[in-house]
Enzyme design. Structure first.
Site, PDB file in Angstrom:
ATOM      1  N   ASP A 155      41.711  37.726  44.827  1.00 60.09           N
ATOM      2  CA  ASP A 155      42.526  36.793  44.043  1.00 60.09           C
ATOM      3  C   ASP A 155      43.925  36.639  44.653  1.00 60.09           C
ATOM      4  OD1 ASP A 155      43.614  35.303  42.024  1.00 60.09           O
ATOM      5  OD2 ASP A 155      43.016  36.656  40.410  1.00 60.09           O
ATOM      6  N   GLY A 205      41.074  26.932  44.374  1.00 60.77           N
ATOM      7  CA  GLY A 205      40.701  25.679  45.036  1.00 60.77           C
ATOM      8  C   GLY A 205      41.778  25.127  45.948  1.00 60.77           C
ATOM      9  N   ASP A 226      42.068  28.864  35.963  1.00 58.68           N
ATOM     10  CA  ASP A 226      41.194  29.648  35.080  1.00 58.68           C
ATOM     11  C   ASP A 226      40.524  28.841  33.964  1.00 58.68           C
ATOM     12  OD1 ASP A 226      42.326  31.575  36.615  1.00 58.68           O
ATOM     13  OD2 ASP A 226      42.776  32.910  34.950  1.00 58.68           O
TER      14      ASP A 226
HETATM   15  C1  GAL Z   1      43.357  35.305  37.613  1.00 60.64           C
HETATM   16  C2  GAL Z   1      41.886  34.972  37.857  1.00 60.64           C
HETATM   17  C3  GAL Z   1      41.098  35.489  36.664  1.00 60.64           C
HETATM   18  C4  GAL Z   1      41.296  36.975  36.553  1.00 60.64           C
HETATM   19  C5  GAL Z   1      42.783  37.325  36.472  1.00 60.64           C
HETATM   20  C6  GAL Z   1      43.008  38.822  36.529  1.00 60.64           C
HETATM   21  O1  GAL Z   1      44.102  34.847  38.678  1.00 60.64           O
HETATM   22  O2  GAL Z   1      41.741  33.599  38.001  1.00 60.64           O
HETATM   23  O3  GAL Z   1      39.728  35.158  36.811  1.00 60.64           O
HETATM   24  O4  GAL Z   1      40.714  37.601  37.664  1.00 60.64           O
HETATM   25  O5  GAL Z   1      43.506  36.720  37.508  1.00 60.64           O
HETATM   26  O6  GAL Z   1      44.344  39.172  36.496  1.00 60.64           O
END
Ligand code: GAL
Length: 405
Positions: A155, A205, A226
Site C-alpha cells: 500500500d 489506480g 477505498d
Molecule cells: C488503505 C487501503 C485499505 C487498507 C488501509 C489500511 O490505504 O486502501 O484497503 O489497507 O489502507 O490502513
C-alpha cells in the site's frame, strides 16, 4: 550368485540418475505462477480495521472452513494493516503484541488447507501509521517467505510524502517514476525468495497502474480509492472500471477493492448486486465481513457457486458495459466455451418494477431467443428480444447463456 556386486562408480551414478523417482511436484522449486484466476479469500480490513489480532485471524480461518467458503474457493486469509511492531537494530521488523507468533499463525492457517496474506507498503509507514518496508524490502520479503506468507498487499500511503513529494517536488512524472521503482523493488524481492507470493498493488489506480503494474510483477492492482459499505460508493467504483477490461487476464487482475458483502446496512439486493458485478469484473473476491457472525443470507451470497464460477472463469475476460438507459446498465462478459454472462443492473433509486426496462438483445450482439440460467434464482430463463424486465432498485439480473446465438 551374489546379485549385490558393486557397480563401477560411473555406472552407479548413471543408475541413480535414471532410477531415481521423479521429484514430486510439490518439492520442486516453486514457480511464481499464481492468481491464474482472481484470488479468493478474506481480508481483515473492511470489518475489523486495526482491531484484527491472531485470535481473530484463526477464527476467520476456522469459519472459512466450517461455513463452506473454503469449498467454494475462498483460500487466502489476509491480514491487513496493524500487525506490525518495531524494527530492531538489525532492521528486523517484529510483530506487535496482537500477533505473538506470525510463523505459528501461518502454520495454523496452512494446516486448514488455506493460504495466508500480509500487508505492508513502500514508505516508512503504512496507512495506519505502522512500520512499512522502505529500505528493508529484501529483508521483509525474506521474512514473509520464512513465515510462509502467500500474498502481499503493498500500500503506497506514506511513500507519497516520504519519498515522492520529498525527492521530486512539483514533478509529477518523476514522482510516478519513484513509485514504479518502489513497486519494482518489492516485486524483485518477492521473486528472489523463490516462494510463490501473490503481489497485490494498492496505490489506488494512480498513473494508470493497469498499464505498467503487470510488468513489475503485479498479480492485481487496486483501480480506485477505498470502498465502503454504501451502495453509492460501490456503484461509483463500478463505474470507474469501464474501459479497464483489456488489462485483465490470468495472473493479472484489476482490483476494484475488497468485498463489503455483509457489512454496513447493505440490503440483500445490494449485496447480490455488488457480488455479481465484482464477479462480472473478474475481480479478486476477498470477503471483508465478520465471518463468525455471518447471517445465512450473506453466506448464501458469498457461496453462490454459479456466481463464483463466473468470477473464476478460466478465460479471465473482464465484463464490458454495453449500454445503459437511465439508471439501468447492461454488462456482458465472455466466458470459456463460448458462453456469455449478462448482468442487468438497476443502479438507481428511481426506477421501480412498475417501470419495466426493455432489454435489447440486439445491442448485445444476440439474435433471437436465448436460453440461460438466472444465477440468483438458479432457474432456467429465456431472454427474448426487447423483453420487459422488472428489476427493483439496486437489484441485478444475472444470467449465464451457455450457447449464445
Ligand atoms: C488503505 C487501503 C485499505 C487498507 C488501509 C489500511 O490505504 O486502501 O484497503 O489497507 O489502507 O490502513
Amino acid at each position: 550368485m551374489n546379485r549385490l556386486v558393486p557397480l563401477p562408480l560411473p555406472v552407479a551414478l548413471l543408475a541413480i540418475v535414471i532410477l531415481a523417482p521423479a521429484v514430486p511436484r510439490a518439492q520442486q522449486a516453486p514457480s511464481q505462477v499464481v492468481a491464474q484466476t482472481p484470488p479468493m479469500g478474506w481480508n481483515s480490513w473492511n470489518y475489523f480495521a486495526t482491531k484484527v489480532d491472531d485470535k481473530g485471524v484463526r477464527a476467520a480461518a476456522d469459519e472459512i472452513v466450517t461455513s463452506g467458503m473454503k469449498d467454494a474457493g475462498y483460500i487466502y486469509v489476509n491480514i491487513d494493516d496493524s500487525w506490525e511492531g518495531e524494527r530492531d537494530s538489525n532492521g528486523v521488523l517484529h510483530t506487535n503484541s496482537k500477533f505473538p507468533d506470525m510463523k505459528a499463525l501461518a502454520d495454523y492457517v496452512h494446516s486448514k488447507g488455506l493460504k495466508i496474506g500480509i500487508y505492508s507498503g513502500p514508505g516508512t509507514k503504512t496507512c495506519g501509521g505502522y512500520a512499512a518496508s522502505l529500505e528493508h524490502e529484501d529483508q521483509d520479503a525474506k521474512m514473509y517467505a520464512e513465515w510462509g506468507i502467500d500474498y502481499l498487499k503493498y500500500d503506497l500511503c506514506s511513500f507519497i510524502p516520504d519519498v515522492m513529494e520529498k525527492q521530486a517536488p512539483n514533478d509529477k512524472a518523476a514522482e510516478m517514476r519513484l513509485m514504479h521503482e518502489a513497486y519494482a523493488r518489492m516485486g524483485k524481492a518477492l521473486k528472489a525468495t523463490g516462494r510463490p507470493i501473490v503481489y497485490s498493488f494498492c496505490q489506488y489506480g494512480w498513473d494508470a497502474v493497469w498499464e505498467w503494474g503487470p510488468a513489475l510483477g503485479a498479480n492485481s492492482w487496486r483501480t480506485t480509492d477505498d470502498i465502503n459499505p454504501h451502495w453509492d460508493r460501490i456503484y461509483a467504483i463500478l463505474e470507474q472500471q469501464e474501459g479497464l477490461e483489456e488489462y485483465a487476464g490470468p495472473g493479472r487482475w484489476n482490483d476494484p477493492d475488497m468485498l463489503e458483502v455483509g457489512n454496513g446496512k447493505l440490503s440483500l439486493d445490494e449485496n447480490r448486486a455488488h457480488f455479481s458485478m465484482w464477479a462480472m469484473l473478474a475481480a479478486p473476491l476477498l470477503a471483508g465481513n465478520d465471518l463468525t457472525n455471518m447471517k445465512p443470507e450473506v453466506k448464501a451470497v458469498l457461496t453462490n457457486r454459479d456466481v463464483i464460477a463466473l468470477d473464476q472463469d478460466p478465460l479471465g475476460k473482464q465484463a464490458s458495459r454495453i449500454y445503459s438507459e437511465g439508471e439501468v446498465e447492461v454488462w456482458t462478459r465472455p466466458l470459456s466455451g463460448g458462453a456469455l454472462a449478462v448482468a442487468v443492473l438497476n443502479a438507481g433509486d428511481n426506477r421501480y418494477s412498475t417501470h419495466p426496462f426493455h432489454l435489447d438483445l440486439a445491442k448485445l450482439g444476440l439474435h433471437g431467443t436465448q436460453q440461460g440460467k438466472d444465477l440468483w434464482s438458479g432457474k432456467a430463463v429465456e431472454l427474448t428480444g426487447n423483453m420487459p424486465l422488472e428489476i427493483a432498485k439496486h437489484e441485478v439480473l444475472l444470467v449465464r447463456i451457455a450457447a449464445p446465438k
